[in-house]
Every structure is written in structure tokens, then in C-alpha cells.
Design a protein around this motif. Structure first.
Motif, PDB file in Angstrom:
ATOM      1  N   HIS A  28       0.817  -1.214   0.000  1.00 52.39           N
ATOM      2  CA  HIS A  28       0.000   0.000   0.000  1.00 52.39           C
ATOM      3  C   HIS A  28       0.854   1.268   0.000  1.00 52.39           C
ATOM      4  O   HIS A  28       0.423   2.303  -0.501  1.00 52.39           O
ATOM      5  CB  HIS A  28      -0.952   0.029   1.200  1.00 52.39           C
ATOM      6  N   ASN A  29       2.067   1.189   0.534  1.00 49.56           N
ATOM      7  CA  ASN A  29       2.937   2.377   0.603  1.00 49.56           C
ATOM      8  C   ASN A  29       3.653   2.652  -0.722  1.00 49.56           C
ATOM      9  O   ASN A  29       4.445   3.582  -0.821  1.00 49.56           O
ATOM     10  CB  ASN A  29       3.951   2.250   1.742  1.00 49.56           C
ATOM     11  N   GLY A  30       3.394   1.833  -1.741  1.00 51.80           N
ATOM     12  CA  GLY A  30       3.980   2.037  -3.052  1.00 51.80           C
ATOM     13  C   GLY A  30       5.201   1.180  -3.352  1.00 51.80           C
ATOM     14  O   GLY A  30       5.639   1.110  -4.501  1.00 51.80           O
ATOM     15  N   SER A  31       5.768   0.532  -2.351  1.00 50.50           N
ATOM     16  CA  SER A  31       6.927  -0.343  -2.560  1.00 50.50           C
ATOM     17  C   SER A  31       6.512  -1.588  -3.333  1.00 50.50           C
ATOM     18  O   SER A  31       5.419  -2.123  -3.130  1.00 50.50           O
ATOM     19  CB  SER A  31       7.526  -0.783  -1.224  1.00 50.50           C
ATOM     20  N   VAL A  32       7.398  -2.038  -4.206  1.00 50.12           N
ATOM     21  CA  VAL A  32       7.168  -3.272  -4.959  1.00 50.12           C
ATOM     22  C   VAL A  32       8.426  -4.136  -4.828  1.00 50.12           C
ATOM     23  O   VAL A  32       9.535  -3.661  -5.039  1.00 50.12           O
ATOM     24  CB  VAL A  32       6.875  -2.994  -6.447  1.00 50.12           C
ATOM     25  N   TYR A  33       8.231  -5.397  -4.467  1.00 51.99           N
ATOM     26  CA  TYR A  33       9.324  -6.343  -4.313  1.00 51.99           C
ATOM     27  C   TYR A  33       9.085  -7.534  -5.222  1.00 51.99           C
ATOM     28  O   TYR A  33       7.944  -7.967  -5.406  1.00 51.99           O
ATOM     29  CB  TYR A  33       9.419  -6.846  -2.876  1.00 51.99           C
ATOM     30  N   GLN A  34      10.173  -8.073  -5.757  1.00 56.87           N
ATOM     31  CA  GLN A  34      10.106  -9.323  -6.502  1.00 56.87           C
ATOM     32  C   GLN A  34      10.907 -10.380  -5.764  1.00 56.87           C
ATOM     33  O   GLN A  34      12.028 -10.122  -5.321  1.00 56.87           O
ATOM     34  CB  GLN A  34      10.662  -9.145  -7.917  1.00 56.87           C
ATOM     35  N   TYR A  35      10.316 -11.550  -5.625  1.00 56.07           N
ATOM     36  CA  TYR A  35      10.956 -12.703  -4.996  1.00 56.07           C
ATOM     37  C   TYR A  35      11.191 -13.740  -6.092  1.00 56.07           C
ATOM     38  O   TYR A  35      10.301 -14.009  -6.909  1.00 56.07           O
ATOM     39  CB  TYR A  35      10.064 -13.280  -3.896  1.00 56.07           C
ATOM     40  N   PHE A  36      12.396 -14.318  -6.107  1.00 55.19           N
ATOM     41  CA  PHE A  36      12.814 -15.176  -7.213  1.00 55.19           C
ATOM     42  C   PHE A  36      12.829 -16.655  -6.841  1.00 55.19           C
ATOM     43  O   PHE A  36      13.030 -17.016  -5.685  1.00 55.19           O
ATOM     44  CB  PHE A  36      14.208 -14.739  -7.676  1.00 55.19           C
ATOM     45  N   ASP A  37      12.602 -17.486  -7.858  1.00 56.90           N
ATOM     46  CA  ASP A  37      12.612 -18.953  -7.717  1.00 56.90           C
ATOM     47  C   ASP A  37      11.555 -19.433  -6.723  1.00 56.90           C
ATOM     48  O   ASP A  37      11.780 -20.367  -5.949  1.00 56.90           O
ATOM     49  CB  ASP A  37      14.006 -19.449  -7.310  1.00 56.90           C
ATOM     50  N   VAL A  38      10.403 -18.790  -6.759  1.00 62.36           N
ATOM     51  CA  VAL A  38       9.287 -19.144  -5.876  1.00 62.36           C
ATOM     52  C   VAL A  38       8.391 -20.143  -6.611  1.00 62.36           C
ATOM     53  O   VAL A  38       7.905 -19.843  -7.708  1.00 62.36           O
ATOM     54  CB  VAL A  38       8.474 -17.889  -5.486  1.00 62.36           C
ATOM     55  N   PRO A  39       8.162 -21.313  -6.032  1.00 57.70           N
ATOM     56  CA  PRO A  39       7.265 -22.285  -6.679  1.00 57.70           C
ATOM     57  C   PRO A  39       5.842 -21.728  -6.799  1.00 57.70           C
ATOM     58  O   PRO A  39       5.384 -20.960  -5.952  1.00 57.70           O
ATOM     59  CB  PRO A  39       7.291 -23.486  -5.731  1.00 57.70           C
ATOM     60  N   GLN A  40       5.167 -22.126  -7.871  1.00 59.05           N
ATOM     61  CA  GLN A  40       3.808 -21.626  -8.108  1.00 59.05           C
ATOM     62  C   GLN A  40       2.868 -21.959  -6.952  1.00 59.05           C
ATOM     63  O   GLN A  40       1.978 -21.174  -6.631  1.00 59.05           O
ATOM     64  CB  GLN A  40       3.258 -22.173  -9.423  1.00 59.05           C
ATOM     65  N   GLN A  41       3.060 -23.098  -6.296  1.00 65.72           N
ATOM     66  CA  GLN A  41       2.177 -23.465  -5.187  1.00 65.72           C
ATOM     67  C   GLN A  41       2.295 -22.478  -4.022  1.00 65.72           C
ATOM     68  O   GLN A  41       1.334 -22.277  -3.274  1.00 65.72           O
ATOM     69  CB  GLN A  41       2.379 -24.911  -4.730  1.00 65.72           C
ATOM     70  N   GLU A  42       3.461 -21.832  -3.863  1.00 63.73           N
ATOM     71  CA  GLU A  42       3.618 -20.805  -2.830  1.00 63.73           C
ATOM     72  C   GLU A  42       2.758 -19.592  -3.172  1.00 63.73           C
ATOM     73  O   GLU A  42       2.139 -18.992  -2.297  1.00 63.73           O
ATOM     74  CB  GLU A  42       5.084 -20.384  -2.691  1.00 63.73           C
ATOM     75  N   TYR A  43       2.748 -19.203  -4.448  1.00 62.54           N
ATOM     76  CA  TYR A  43       1.906 -18.087  -4.887  1.00 62.54           C
ATOM     77  C   TYR A  43       0.430 -18.398  -4.630  1.00 62.54           C
ATOM     78  O   TYR A  43      -0.303 -17.577  -4.086  1.00 62.54           O
ATOM     79  CB  TYR A  43       2.150 -17.792  -6.365  1.00 62.54           C
ATOM     80  N   ILE A  44       0.011 -19.584  -5.005  1.00 62.41           N
ATOM     81  CA  ILE A  44      -1.388 -19.979  -4.819  1.00 62.41           C
ATOM     82  C   ILE A  44      -1.750 -19.964  -3.333  1.00 62.41           C
ATOM     83  O   ILE A  44      -2.802 -19.460  -2.937  1.00 62.41           O
ATOM     84  CB  ILE A  44      -1.652 -21.365  -5.450  1.00 62.41           C
ATOM     85  N   ALA A  45      -0.876 -20.494  -2.500  1.00 57.05           N
ATOM     86  CA  ALA A  45      -1.119 -20.513  -1.056  1.00 57.05           C
ATOM     87  C   ALA A  45      -1.164 -19.087  -0.499  1.00 57.05           C
ATOM     88  O   ALA A  45      -1.990 -18.775   0.366  1.00 57.05           O
ATOM     89  CB  ALA A  45      -0.047 -21.333  -0.347  1.00 57.05           C
ATOM     90  N   LEU A  46      -0.292 -18.214  -1.005  1.00 52.73           N
ATOM     91  CA  LEU A  46      -0.271 -16.820  -0.552  1.00 52.73           C
ATOM     92  C   LEU A  46      -1.582 -16.124  -0.861  1.00 52.73           C
ATOM     93  O   LEU A  46      -2.182 -15.489   0.015  1.00 52.73           O
ATOM     94  CB  LEU A  46       0.893 -16.081  -1.231  1.00 52.73           C
ATOM     95  N   VAL A  47      -2.047 -16.238  -2.092  1.00 51.56           N
ATOM     96  CA  VAL A  47      -3.282 -15.570  -2.516  1.00 51.56           C
ATOM     97  C   VAL A  47      -4.487 -16.085  -1.720  1.00 51.56           C
ATOM     98  O   VAL A  47      -5.409 -15.327  -1.425  1.00 51.56           O
ATOM     99  CB  VAL A  47      -3.504 -15.756  -4.038  1.00 51.56           C
TER     100      VAL A  47
END
Length: 69
Positions: A28-47
Motif C-alpha cells: 500500500h505504501n507504493g513499494s514493490v518487491y520481486q521474490y525469485f525462484d518461488v514455486p507456483q504453489q507458494e503463490y497460490i497458497a499466498l493468494v
């Protein structure tokens, strides 16, 4: 990268690129971070997590390389 909005007090939206396994987090503060080599299942679990910020803190931060963009 296309991101989807999430319900979180700190995080605005998250995106994932399956070809590079890159997770992108916009705060929300405008910062954007990218995390690398993250398995797709981690993204799904995060969402789908009850607490997106809590999941990020417990399962992503400190585990994957990242860069502020």
C-alpha cells in the motif's frame, strides 16, 4: 507483470510469472518487491491465505532471494 488485489492491511496486490518463477508483491505504501525462484504453489497458497501478510512473513521472506523494484 499482472497482479491481483488482495485483502491485506499492508499488501495491495500480488503477481506471479510462472516462466521465471517470480513473485511480485506491491504494498500500500507504493513499494514493490520481486521474490525469485518461488514455486507456483507458494503463490497460490499466498493468494488464498487467511492472512496474506502473515503468509508472506512466515513462508516467503527470508526464504527466497528478492529485489526491491
Amino acid at each position: 507483470m499482472e497482479r491481483v488485489s488482495v485483502s491485506s492491511s499492508n499488501i495491495d496486490s500480488v503477481g506471479y510469472d510462472e516462466y521465471s518463477s517470480t513473485l511480485e508483491i506491491a504494498f500500500h505504501n507504493g513499494s514493490v518487491y520481486q521474490y525469485f525462484d518461488v514455486p507456483q504453489q507458494e503463490y497460490i497458497a499466498l493468494v488464498n491465505a487467511g492472512s496474506v501478510g502473515g503468509y508472506l512473513a512466515n513462508n516467503i521472506k527470508g526464504k527466497y532471494r528478492y529485489s526491491k523494484i
